[in-house]
Design a protein around this motif. Sequence first.
Motif, PDB file in Angstrom:
ATOM      1  N   SER A   1       0.833  -1.206   0.000  1.00  0.00           N
ATOM      2  CA  SER A   1       0.000   0.000   0.000  1.00  0.00           C
ATOM      3  C   SER A   1       0.868   1.256   0.000  1.00  0.00           C
ATOM      4  O   SER A   1       0.524   2.253  -0.648  1.00  0.00           O
ATOM      5  CB  SER A   1      -0.918   0.003   1.224  1.00  0.00           C
TER       6      SER A   1
ATOM      7  N   SER B   1       0.777   4.209  -2.812  1.00  0.00           N
ATOM      8  CA  SER B   1       0.606   5.618  -2.422  1.00  0.00           C
ATOM      9  C   SER B   1       1.733   6.478  -2.979  1.00  0.00           C
ATOM     10  O   SER B   1       1.506   7.600  -3.449  1.00  0.00           O
ATOM     11  CB  SER B   1       0.569   5.734  -0.901  1.00  0.00           C
TER      12      SER B   1
ATOM     13  N   PRO C   1      -7.454  11.183   0.456  1.00  0.00           N
ATOM     14  CA  PRO C   1      -8.252  10.154   1.152  1.00  0.00           C
ATOM     15  C   PRO C   1      -7.952   8.739   0.659  1.00  0.00           C
ATOM     16  O   PRO C   1      -8.025   7.784   1.437  1.00  0.00           O
ATOM     17  CB  PRO C   1      -9.701  10.553   0.856  1.00  0.00           C
ATOM     18  N   VAL C   2      -7.595   8.610  -0.619  1.00  0.00           N
ATOM     19  CA  VAL C   2      -7.215   7.287  -1.129  1.00  0.00           C
ATOM     20  C   VAL C   2      -5.943   6.814  -0.435  1.00  0.00           C
ATOM     21  O   VAL C   2      -5.817   5.642  -0.048  1.00  0.00           O
ATOM     22  CB  VAL C   2      -7.016   7.332  -2.658  1.00  0.00           C
TER      23      VAL C   2
ATOM     24  N   ILE D   1      -4.911   7.686   2.555  1.00  0.00           N
ATOM     25  CA  ILE D   1      -5.263   7.346   3.937  1.00  0.00           C
ATOM     26  C   ILE D   1      -5.860   5.939   3.998  1.00  0.00           C
ATOM     27  O   ILE D   1      -5.529   5.139   4.880  1.00  0.00           O
ATOM     28  CB  ILE D   1      -6.254   8.375   4.517  1.00  0.00           C
ATOM     29  N   ALA D   2      -6.728   5.630   3.053  1.00  0.00           N
ATOM     30  CA  ALA D   2      -7.336   4.291   3.013  1.00  0.00           C
ATOM     31  C   ALA D   2      -6.283   3.218   2.770  1.00  0.00           C
ATOM     32  O   ALA D   2      -6.305   2.149   3.401  1.00  0.00           O
ATOM     33  CB  ALA D   2      -8.415   4.239   1.937  1.00  0.00           C
ATOM     34  N   LEU D   3      -5.344   3.497   1.877  1.00  0.00           N
ATOM     35  CA  LEU D   3      -4.310   2.513   1.555  1.00  0.00           C
ATOM     36  C   LEU D   3      -3.373   2.262   2.736  1.00  0.00           C
ATOM     37  O   LEU D   3      -2.967   1.122   2.987  1.00  0.00           O
ATOM     38  CB  LEU D   3      -3.495   2.998   0.354  1.00  0.00           C
TER      39      LEU D   3
ATOM     40  N   ILE E   1      -6.326   1.868   6.520  1.00  0.00           N
ATOM     41  CA  ILE E   1      -7.562   1.096   6.586  1.00  0.00           C
ATOM     42  C   ILE E   1      -7.388  -0.302   5.998  1.00  0.00           C
ATOM     43  O   ILE E   1      -7.621  -1.305   6.687  1.00  0.00           O
ATOM     44  CB  ILE E   1      -8.713   1.844   5.871  1.00  0.00           C
ATOM     45  N   LEU E   2      -6.963  -0.370   4.752  1.00  0.00           N
ATOM     46  CA  LEU E   2      -6.851  -1.681   4.091  1.00  0.00           C
ATOM     47  C   LEU E   2      -5.884  -2.638   4.795  1.00  0.00           C
ATOM     48  O   LEU E   2      -6.194  -3.834   4.935  1.00  0.00           O
ATOM     49  CB  LEU E   2      -6.447  -1.484   2.624  1.00  0.00           C
TER      50      LEU E   2
ATOM     51  N   ASN F   1      -1.190  -3.548  12.465  1.00  0.00           N
ATOM     52  CA  ASN F   1      -2.033  -3.844  11.312  1.00  0.00           C
ATOM     53  C   ASN F   1      -2.349  -5.331  11.233  1.00  0.00           C
ATOM     54  O   ASN F   1      -1.519  -6.172  11.586  1.00  0.00           O
ATOM     55  CB  ASN F   1      -1.331  -3.408  10.011  1.00  0.00           C
TER      56      ASN F   1
END
Length: 220
Positions: free
Chosen positions: A113, A117, A150-151, A153-155, A158-159, A170
Amino acid sequence: MRQNWWKLLASILVLYSIIGGFLIPVPALPILHESIRNLFFHVPMWFAMLTLYLISVIYSIKYLNTGNEKYDLIAVESVNTGVFFCFCGLATGMLWANITWGAPWPNDPKLNSSAISTLMYLAYLVLRNSLDEEQKRAKISAIYNIFAFPVMIALLFILPRLTDSLHPGNGGNPGFSNLDLDYNMKWVLRPTFIGWILMGVWIMTIRYRIRLLENKKNNI
């Protein structure tokens, strides 16, 4: 001097983190051993990167609202400086991974991720350089930047938590806690975040002023 107090603070805190990071005693933990000192350098690089990317998003929004070219320049120089800290974070992370996991880049969701990014923000810089018309370049890159954050942040946050991961904090793998970080480490680590974030902002402002001078020279 009153306007530059934060630069002095940044220099002091970074110097403090470097000296403390190498010299303070650290807990004798299995696998990590002395490599836990990398925590003082690896994690603050990412915090500085995230702060700079957030500044970039804020000024991209300001540019779209006002059309002020200076806001666009702050946004792009924040990304440029953020990418530098991103590569510092990747380099220190690969060194740490090679010591603790036996490979500089194991097949781990968090690391993959991070790579995505990084490529995403490199694409932002490529996009800017591929457009010649200034206003069009600024508007398109600002919109791209607003959606990229935001993408990212998700990568990154979150993921990796939704699957198995070697990375601390994680995928069910516990992060560093009071059992890992002793009193001495916390007293070095917390100011380190502030120091490197301020240092990143300082570098960005220097790059911004250089960009202003270049634009002024080109318009003469």
